[in-house]
Design an enzyme around this catalytic site. Sequence first.
Site, PDB file in Angstrom:
ATOM      1  N   TYR A  49       0.628  -1.388  -0.028  1.00 49.64           N
ATOM      2  CA  TYR A  49      -0.006  -0.070   0.062  1.00 49.64           C
ATOM      3  C   TYR A  49       0.959   1.112  -0.038  1.00 49.64           C
ATOM      4  O   TYR A  49       0.492   2.226  -0.459  1.00 49.64           O
ATOM      5  CB  TYR A  49      -0.973   0.121   1.193  1.00 49.64           C
ATOM      6  CG  TYR A  49      -2.133  -1.137   1.259  1.00 49.64           C
ATOM      7  CD1 TYR A  49      -2.024  -1.983   0.211  1.00 49.64           C
ATOM      8  CD2 TYR A  49      -2.801  -1.072   2.126  1.00 49.64           C
ATOM      9  CE1 TYR A  49      -3.165  -2.794   0.256  1.00 49.64           C
ATOM     10  CE2 TYR A  49      -3.643  -2.089   2.356  1.00 49.64           C
ATOM     11  CZ  TYR A  49      -4.229  -3.064   1.403  1.00 49.64           C
ATOM     12  OH  TYR A  49      -5.080  -3.848   1.416  1.00 49.64           O
ATOM     13  N   GLU A  56      -1.989  13.768  -7.972  1.00 46.41           N
ATOM     14  CA  GLU A  56      -1.300  14.820  -8.121  1.00 46.41           C
ATOM     15  C   GLU A  56       0.274  14.566  -8.476  1.00 46.41           C
ATOM     16  O   GLU A  56       0.934  15.160  -9.117  1.00 46.41           O
ATOM     17  CB  GLU A  56      -1.240  15.630  -6.725  1.00 46.41           C
ATOM     18  CG  GLU A  56      -2.951  16.000  -6.465  1.00 46.41           C
ATOM     19  CD  GLU A  56      -3.485  14.949  -5.503  1.00 46.41           C
ATOM     20  OE1 GLU A  56      -3.202  13.776  -5.617  1.00 46.41           O
ATOM     21  OE2 GLU A  56      -4.250  15.455  -4.523  1.00 46.41           O
ATOM     22  N   CYS A  88      -4.568  15.436  -0.164  1.00 43.21           N
ATOM     23  CA  CYS A  88      -3.685  15.141   1.273  1.00 43.21           C
ATOM     24  C   CYS A  88      -2.547  16.029   1.359  1.00 43.21           C
ATOM     25  O   CYS A  88      -2.019  16.690   0.540  1.00 43.21           O
ATOM     26  CB  CYS A  88      -3.241  13.683   1.117  1.00 43.21           C
ATOM     27  SG  CYS A  88      -1.811  13.216   0.098  1.00 43.21           S
TER      28      CYS A  88
HETATM   29  N1  THU Z   1      -5.481   9.877  -3.328  1.00 46.19           N
HETATM   30  C1  THU Z   1      -4.960  10.752  -4.245  1.00 46.19           C
HETATM   31  O1  THU Z   1      -4.679  10.433  -5.369  1.00 46.19           O
HETATM   32  N2  THU Z   1      -4.679  12.149  -3.991  1.00 46.19           N
HETATM   33  C2  THU Z   1      -5.128  12.665  -2.853  1.00 46.19           C
HETATM   34  O2  THU Z   1      -5.139  13.884  -2.583  1.00 46.19           O
HETATM   35  C3  THU Z   1      -5.975  11.908  -1.799  1.00 46.19           C
HETATM   36  C4  THU Z   1      -5.724  10.527  -1.926  1.00 46.19           C
HETATM   37  C5  THU Z   1      -5.579   8.707  -3.575  1.00 46.19           C
HETATM   38  C6  THU Z   1      -4.553   7.710  -2.852  1.00 46.19           C
HETATM   39  C7  THU Z   1      -5.244   6.394  -2.944  1.00 46.19           C
HETATM   40  O3  THU Z   1      -4.838   5.561  -3.751  1.00 46.19           O
HETATM   41  C8  THU Z   1      -6.633   6.760  -2.499  1.00 46.19           C
HETATM   42  O4  THU Z   1      -6.766   7.917  -3.211  1.00 46.19           O
HETATM   43  C9  THU Z   1      -7.000   6.489  -1.066  1.00 46.19           C
HETATM   44  O5  THU Z   1      -6.391   7.239  -0.143  1.00 46.19           O
END
Ligand code: THU
Length: 137
Positions: A49, A56, A88
């Site tokens: 994971y 982004e 995030c």
């Molecule tokens: N995720 C993103 O691609 N960008 C973000 O800003 C937040 C989270 C993705 C990572 C993972 O594959 C899924 O969302 C759940 O966390």
Amino acid sequence: MTTAEDLVKAALDVAHRAYAPYSKFFVGACIKTTSGQLFIGCNVENASYGATLCAEASAIATMVSHGEQHIAEIAIAGLHCNQTIIPCGICLQRIREFSKPSTTLLHLANPQGKFVTYTLEQLQPYSFGPEFLETAK
Ligand code: THU
């Protein structure tokens, strides 16, 4: 001229190509650089994971590979959110590296394409960036 709506649409389109078998949370991003070029990215998960790449990060890597380094705007969309997505913290930092916090715009979209726009500075008022390292040279 590429509008914010165009960027959001591109982010939603690429989100459908995300590889997210574990979270089932499909995310897309579309960057417009200060020179007007567009770069898309989606999240790419991994059975290990922690090796997951956010949408982004994927768009930024494509931008840099094409010789571009200045983000004017970035649209981010999640397909299974019941609200507009919030990037995030690590991705805010990734965006920060290639942004001007007071002017770079983030368009945060819901699955229907409705979006809200913030400057990077609004989402991350106090941030660490490349200029901090100047004093260490
Ligand atoms: N995720 C993103 O691609 N960008 C973000 O800003 C937040 C989270 C993705 C990572 C993972 O594959 C899924 O969302 C759940 O966390």
